[in-house]
Scaffold this active site. Structure first.
Site, PDB file in Angstrom:
ATOM      1  N   ASP A  93      10.935   8.030   3.763  1.00 41.70           N
ATOM      2  CA  ASP A  93      10.675   7.054   4.397  1.00 41.70           C
ATOM      3  C   ASP A  93      12.382   6.263   4.582  1.00 41.70           C
ATOM      4  O   ASP A  93      13.050   6.750   3.597  1.00 41.70           O
ATOM      5  CB  ASP A  93       9.866   6.004   3.727  1.00 41.70           C
TER       6      ASP A  93
ATOM      7  N   ASP B 188      13.633   2.446   5.482  1.00 39.29           N
ATOM      8  CA  ASP B 188      13.602   0.991   4.886  1.00 39.29           C
ATOM      9  C   ASP B 188      13.076   1.106   3.682  1.00 39.29           C
ATOM     10  O   ASP B 188      11.781   1.419   3.307  1.00 39.29           O
ATOM     11  CB  ASP B 188      12.788   0.062   5.793  1.00 39.29           C
TER      12      ASP B 188
ATOM     13  N   ARG C  90      14.715 -13.179   7.151  1.00 43.58           N
ATOM     14  CA  ARG C  90      13.630 -12.187   7.011  1.00 43.58           C
ATOM     15  C   ARG C  90      13.050 -12.324   5.641  1.00 43.58           C
ATOM     16  O   ARG C  90      11.775 -12.354   5.145  1.00 43.58           O
ATOM     17  CB  ARG C  90      14.372 -11.043   7.059  1.00 43.58           C
TER      18      ARG C  90
ATOM     19  N   SER D  59       7.135  -7.637  10.053  1.00 46.83           N
ATOM     20  CA  SER D  59       6.406  -6.950  11.406  1.00 46.83           C
ATOM     21  C   SER D  59       5.523  -5.890  10.795  1.00 46.83           C
ATOM     22  O   SER D  59       5.195  -5.553   9.543  1.00 46.83           O
ATOM     23  CB  SER D  59       7.556  -6.210  12.263  1.00 46.83           C
TER      24      SER D  59
ATOM     25  N   ASP E 217       3.478  -2.155  12.832  1.00 43.97           N
ATOM     26  CA  ASP E 217       3.462  -1.095  14.213  1.00 43.97           C
ATOM     27  C   ASP E 217       1.891  -1.051  14.514  1.00 43.97           C
ATOM     28  O   ASP E 217       1.124  -1.204  13.489  1.00 43.97           O
ATOM     29  CB  ASP E 217       4.027   0.114  13.532  1.00 43.97           C
TER      30      ASP E 217
ATOM     31  N   TYR F 299       1.731   9.797   2.253  1.00 47.38           N
ATOM     32  CA  TYR F 299       1.631   9.584   0.856  1.00 47.38           C
ATOM     33  C   TYR F 299       0.542  10.372   0.321  1.00 47.38           C
ATOM     34  O   TYR F 299       0.406  10.950  -0.648  1.00 47.38           O
ATOM     35  CB  TYR F 299       2.066   8.292   0.447  1.00 47.38           C
TER      36      TYR F 299
END
EC number: 5.4.2.8
Length: 252
Positions: free
Chosen positions: A17, A19, A146, A184, A186, A226
């Site tokens: 991954d 981030d 953020r 956020s 997705d 995962y």
């Protein structure tokens, strides 16, 4: 395997991954992580898989990351590269259709309009090739904002409640809603999560597939890959922990 014969273990691939795993959220990769990846690439095949589009990954991992990694998967693999060359891609808008997409976005924008948040900025819905990314605060917020939203969200569960509302309203759309990063989540067709990238390596003949991610809990955007039966998953909390585990597992 012929392309990877220079590796100590050409039948092993390690996927990451981005981030929270290779970089802090929306930040650049550090020299420490870059050096460990160079050492790892001598031993195994390496790749990254993230929900962001390729432009953001280039910003974070460097302008030459498509060539530095053996495989580069943006938008969960809907846009993919092998040895620097782009593979076939998929389109979210073609899959869902304009009518359904409009209804979905209208619902999202109305929901955000009714949210009582301390701050709101711009870019609440980001359209990508293989998905949309929804941010209650807006992706144009600063790094400080953020962090503020992330802390607020942990208390008030803004994203979790938002996802639940969407699941209830669009239960017949065959969509998956996946929370990731700080601000956020997705939205993409069911099956287009990070396990989608595995389609691109099925024919490569890898005997072992490792994955490192930070959002490995159920509902997190690393959970599906995962827990995939063909994948050995490693949960980390930050890039420093990724480096530590790589040193331990691969004797770097």
């Amino acid at each position: 395997m012929a392309d990877w014969q220079d590796r100590e273990h050409p039948d092993t691939i390690v996927l990451f991954d981005v981030d929270g795993t290779l970089t802090p959220a929306r930040r650049d990769v550090t020299p420490e992580v870059t050096e460990i990846l160079k050492a790892l690439k001598k031993k195994v095949v390496i790749g990254f898989v993230g929900g962001s589009d390729i432009s953001k990954q280039l910003e974070q991992l460097g302008p030459n990351c498509i060539n530095e990694f053996d495989f580069a998967f943006s938008e969960n693999g809907l846009t993919a590269y092998r040895s620097g060359k782009q593979l076939a891609s998929q389109s979210f808008i073609e899959w869902i259709g304009e009518e359904k997409y409009t209804k979905l976005v209208n619902f999202i924008l109305k929901y955000i309009a009714d949210l009582d948040l301390p701050k709101k900025r711009g870019c609440f819905v980001e359209f990508r090739n293989g998905m949309i990314n929804v941010s209650p605060i807006g992706r144009n917020c600063s790094m400080k904002e953020r962090a503020e939203f992330e802390a607020y969200d942990k208390i008030h569960n803004i994203r979790t409640k938002f996802v639940l509302a969407l699941k209830n309203a669009f239960s017949d759309y065959s969509l998956t809603f996946s929370i990731g990063g700080q601000i956020s989540f997705d939205v993409f067709p069911t099956g287009w999560d990070k396990t989608y990238c595995l389609k691109h390596i099925e024919a490569e003949g890898f005997k072992t597939i490792h994955f490192f991610g930070d959002k490995t809990y159920e509902g997190g955007n690393d959970y599906e890959i995962y827990t995939h039966p063909k994948v050995t998953g490693h949960s980390v909390n930050n890039p420093g922990e990724t480096v530590k585990k790589l040193k331990e597992i691969f004797n770097i």
